[in-house]
Design an enzyme around this catalytic site. Structure first.
Site, PDB file in Angstrom:
ATOM      1  N   GLY A  71       0.833  -1.194   0.000  1.00 41.75           N
ATOM      2  CA  GLY A  71       0.000   0.000   0.000  1.00 41.75           C
ATOM      3  C   GLY A  71       0.872   1.250   0.000  1.00 41.75           C
ATOM      4  O   GLY A  71       0.557   2.240  -0.661  1.00 41.75           O
ATOM      5  N   THR A  72       1.977   1.188   0.719  1.00 38.92           N
ATOM      6  CA  THR A  72       2.908   2.308   0.755  1.00 38.92           C
ATOM      7  C   THR A  72       3.392   2.648  -0.644  1.00 38.92           C
ATOM      8  O   THR A  72       3.410   3.814  -1.051  1.00 38.92           O
ATOM      9  CB  THR A  72       4.121   1.953   1.652  1.00 38.92           C
ATOM     10  OG1 THR A  72       3.662   1.765   2.986  1.00 38.92           O
ATOM     11  CG2 THR A  72       5.171   3.039   1.625  1.00 38.92           C
ATOM     12  N   GLN A 175      -7.395   0.265   4.714  1.00 35.19           N
ATOM     13  CA  GLN A 175      -8.062  -0.291   5.900  1.00 35.19           C
ATOM     14  C   GLN A 175      -9.534  -0.599   5.656  1.00 35.19           C
ATOM     15  O   GLN A 175     -10.166  -1.272   6.464  1.00 35.19           O
ATOM     16  CB  GLN A 175      -7.934   0.665   7.089  1.00 35.19           C
ATOM     17  CG  GLN A 175      -6.524   0.781   7.656  1.00 35.19           C
ATOM     18  CD  GLN A 175      -6.040  -0.494   8.353  1.00 35.19           C
ATOM     19  OE1 GLN A 175      -6.781  -1.450   8.555  1.00 35.19           O
ATOM     20  NE2 GLN A 175      -4.771  -0.509   8.708  1.00 35.19           N
ATOM     21  N   ALA A 196      -3.466  -6.392   0.346  1.00 38.83           N
ATOM     22  CA  ALA A 196      -3.974  -7.742   0.620  1.00 38.83           C
ATOM     23  C   ALA A 196      -3.822  -8.162   2.079  1.00 38.83           C
ATOM     24  O   ALA A 196      -4.678  -8.853   2.631  1.00 38.83           O
ATOM     25  CB  ALA A 196      -3.261  -8.755  -0.284  1.00 38.83           C
ATOM     26  N   HIS A 197      -2.718  -7.738   2.720  1.00 38.62           N
ATOM     27  CA  HIS A 197      -2.438  -8.298   4.054  1.00 38.62           C
ATOM     28  C   HIS A 197      -3.344  -7.750   5.148  1.00 38.62           C
ATOM     29  O   HIS A 197      -3.323  -8.236   6.277  1.00 38.62           O
ATOM     30  CB  HIS A 197      -0.955  -8.142   4.416  1.00 38.62           C
ATOM     31  CG  HIS A 197      -0.513  -6.771   4.816  1.00 38.62           C
ATOM     32  ND1 HIS A 197      -0.429  -6.389   6.126  1.00 38.62           N
ATOM     33  CD2 HIS A 197      -0.101  -5.695   4.105  1.00 38.62           C
ATOM     34  CE1 HIS A 197       0.030  -5.150   6.204  1.00 38.62           C
ATOM     35  NE2 HIS A 197       0.224  -4.700   4.977  1.00 38.62           N
ATOM     36  N   CYS A 321       7.398   6.074  19.392  1.00 39.50           N
ATOM     37  CA  CYS A 321       8.273   6.397  20.507  1.00 39.50           C
ATOM     38  C   CYS A 321       9.599   6.865  19.932  1.00 39.50           C
ATOM     39  O   CYS A 321      10.323   6.085  19.347  1.00 39.50           O
ATOM     40  CB  CYS A 321       8.484   5.175  21.386  1.00 39.50           C
ATOM     41  SG  CYS A 321       9.655   5.459  22.704  1.00 39.50           S
TER      42      CYS A 321
HETATM   43  C1  LIG Z   1      -4.392   3.431   5.889  1.00 39.86           C
HETATM   44  C2  LIG Z   1      -3.146   2.745   5.462  1.00 39.86           C
HETATM   45  N1  LIG Z   1      -2.568   3.084   4.313  1.00 39.86           N
HETATM   46  C3  LIG Z   1      -1.451   2.493   3.872  1.00 39.86           C
HETATM   47  C4  LIG Z   1      -0.835   1.507   4.599  1.00 39.86           C
HETATM   48  C5  LIG Z   1       0.443   0.917   4.093  1.00 39.86           C
HETATM   49  O1  LIG Z   1       0.268  -0.350   3.599  1.00 39.86           O
HETATM   50  P1  LIG Z   1       1.493  -1.380   3.468  1.00 39.86           P
HETATM   51  O2  LIG Z   1       1.737  -1.906   4.827  1.00 39.86           O
HETATM   52  O3  LIG Z   1       0.972  -2.403   2.517  1.00 39.86           O
HETATM   53  O4  LIG Z   1       2.652  -0.629   2.911  1.00 39.86           O
HETATM   54  C6  LIG Z   1      -1.412   1.091   5.806  1.00 39.86           C
HETATM   55  C7  LIG Z   1      -0.805   0.003   6.612  1.00 39.86           C
HETATM   56  O5  LIG Z   1      -0.449   0.137   7.735  1.00 39.86           O
HETATM   57  C8  LIG Z   1      -2.598   1.735   6.248  1.00 39.86           C
HETATM   58  O6  LIG Z   1      -3.166   1.419   7.415  1.00 39.86           O
END
Ligand SMILES: Cc1ncc(COP(=O)(O)O)c(C=O)c1O
Length: 380
Positions: A71-72, A175, A196-197, A321
């Site tokens: 997602g990042t 999410q 997916a995860h 932190c």
């Molecule tokens: C709202 C949101 N966007 C993006 C991400 C990033 O996804 P990924 O962990 O697949 O890089 C997350 C994951 O923590 C998320 O909660």
């Protein structure tokens, strides 16, 4: 005793997803770009997965779905493309660091970023976000559901205003997908990210849906994979699992959401009795069925989390932190939550494998830990 209540961080793989992936970690293999039969079989598996992802989010065609590794990566790619086009951004202050990080002054010194604060319940006011749009705005970003509080955002309303002004809108639905119904046509957004995860699929598989005609410059270049929009050999096992996770989430969405909301409501009701001072962030706002963000006045969430971990319970703190100092979460700060309450906030996120007996066992443990830590002298 103990249980995993941190499903917003990641979820366990659904055994049915794993079963679909296993052949591709064993006797089946191939580079999806190869012309021979091994390659063709891999390609067919990847394209089948693309169809399933497209179906889950209501895409008009699977060709609108671009696979990424996370997602990042998907969020970063959209922001990087917009940064190359100019300077003005309108983003919600609730966005994930994968949207906000590339816009930080140290990384994007020339970008002008309007960060729209949410209200006290963790919801963005669509009107305030729309007011901030300008003629030179190159990208707006509003997530569908916040990862810390779980609140759902007025994406369709903001998207309609963006469309009228020709401003692309990025919707991070990482999410939300698999937890609530998501339809890119109804939302009217230009980009939507999925991972997916977060819904019982594998790590290493995610997607960016791109509306046809929306600007997009490849981030990874070299090979011709993903129609030249993302070079890299396809991660076939993970994508196969992603596709099956989408199919299952689509078929079971209503049942899962009902079960999760019942667990969440049971938890919050029992906790309010066991721990009368508790504050539930986002209570009363539209929110995801499985996320509960709760604050215990007088506690430090990190101590609570560690204590619960020692007893076998996995929860999360919505804060980082840094160098020994406990920092309140930027999301809670943007909501106007007082610092001491933000420091005492835990995120509990339920999953399809949790059950009511786990919730019933957890509440007294949590209430006792919060009570004892609030009474202990603060180690500041
Ligand atoms: C709202 C949101 N966007 C993006 C991400 C990033 O996804 P990924 O962990 O697949 O890089 C997350 C994951 O923590 C998320 O909660």
């Amino acid at each position: 005793v103990g249980a995993y209540f941190d499903h917003n961080a990641t979820t366990p793989l659904d055994p049915r997803v794993r079963a679909a992936m296993l052949p591709w970690l064993g006797e089946r293999f191939g580079n999806a770009s190869s012309a021979h039969r091994w390659g063709q079989a891999a390609r067919e598996a990847v394209e089948g997965a693309r169809e399933r992802v497209a179906a889950l989010v209501g895409a008009a065609s699977p060709l609108e779905v671009l696979f990424t590794a996370s997602g990042t990566e998907a969020n970063n790619a959209v922001v990087a493309d917009a940064l190359a086009r100019g300077g003005h951004f309108v983003v919600s202050a609730l966005e994930h660091p994968s949207v906000l990080g590339p816009l930080e002054p140290s990384r994007a010194p020339r970008a002008q970023v309007a960060r729209i604060a949410p209200d006290r319940r963790g919801r963005i006011d669509a009107g305030r976000m729309i007011e901030a749009l300008g003629d030179d705005t190159v990208l707006a970003a509003l997530m569908l559901a916040n990862n810390e509080i779980g609140t759902l955002q007025p994406v369709a309303e903001v998207a309609a205003a963006c469309r009228a002004r020709g401003i692309p809108l990025l919707c991070d639905a990482v999410q939300a997908v698999g937890k609530v119904a998501v339809d890119v046509q109804e939302l009217g957004v230009d980009y939507l990210t999925v991972g997916a995860h977060k819904f019982h699929g594998p790590l290493g598989a995610a997607a960016l849906w791109i509306r046809p005609g929306a600007p997009f410059t490849p981030f990874l270049v070299g090979g011709s994979q993903e129609r030249r929009r993302r070079a890299s050999t396809a991660n076939v096992p993970a994508l196969v699992g992603f596709g099956v996770a989408c199919e299952l989430a689509g078929a079971e969405l209503t049942e899962r959401a009902g079960r999760l909301a019942a667990l969440r409501d049971r938890f919050e009701a029992a906790l309010a009795e066991a721990s009368p001072g508790v504050v539930v962030h986002g209570a009363g706002a539209p929110r995801l069925p499985h996320t509960s963000s709760v604050a215990f006045p007088g506690t430090v969430n990190q101590e609570l989390m560690i204590r619960l971990d020692l007893e076998g319970w996995a929860v999360s703190i919505g804060s980082a932190c840094a160098s020994g100092h406990v920092e309140p979460s930027p999301v809670l700060r943007a909501m106007g939550v007082p610092g001491d309450l933000a420091i005492g906030t835990l995120r509990i996120s339920f999953g399809t494998t949790n059950d009511a007996s786990e919730v019933d066992a957890f509440v007294p443990v949590l209430a006792r830990a919060a009570r004892e830590l609030a009474a202990a002298p603060a180690p500041r």
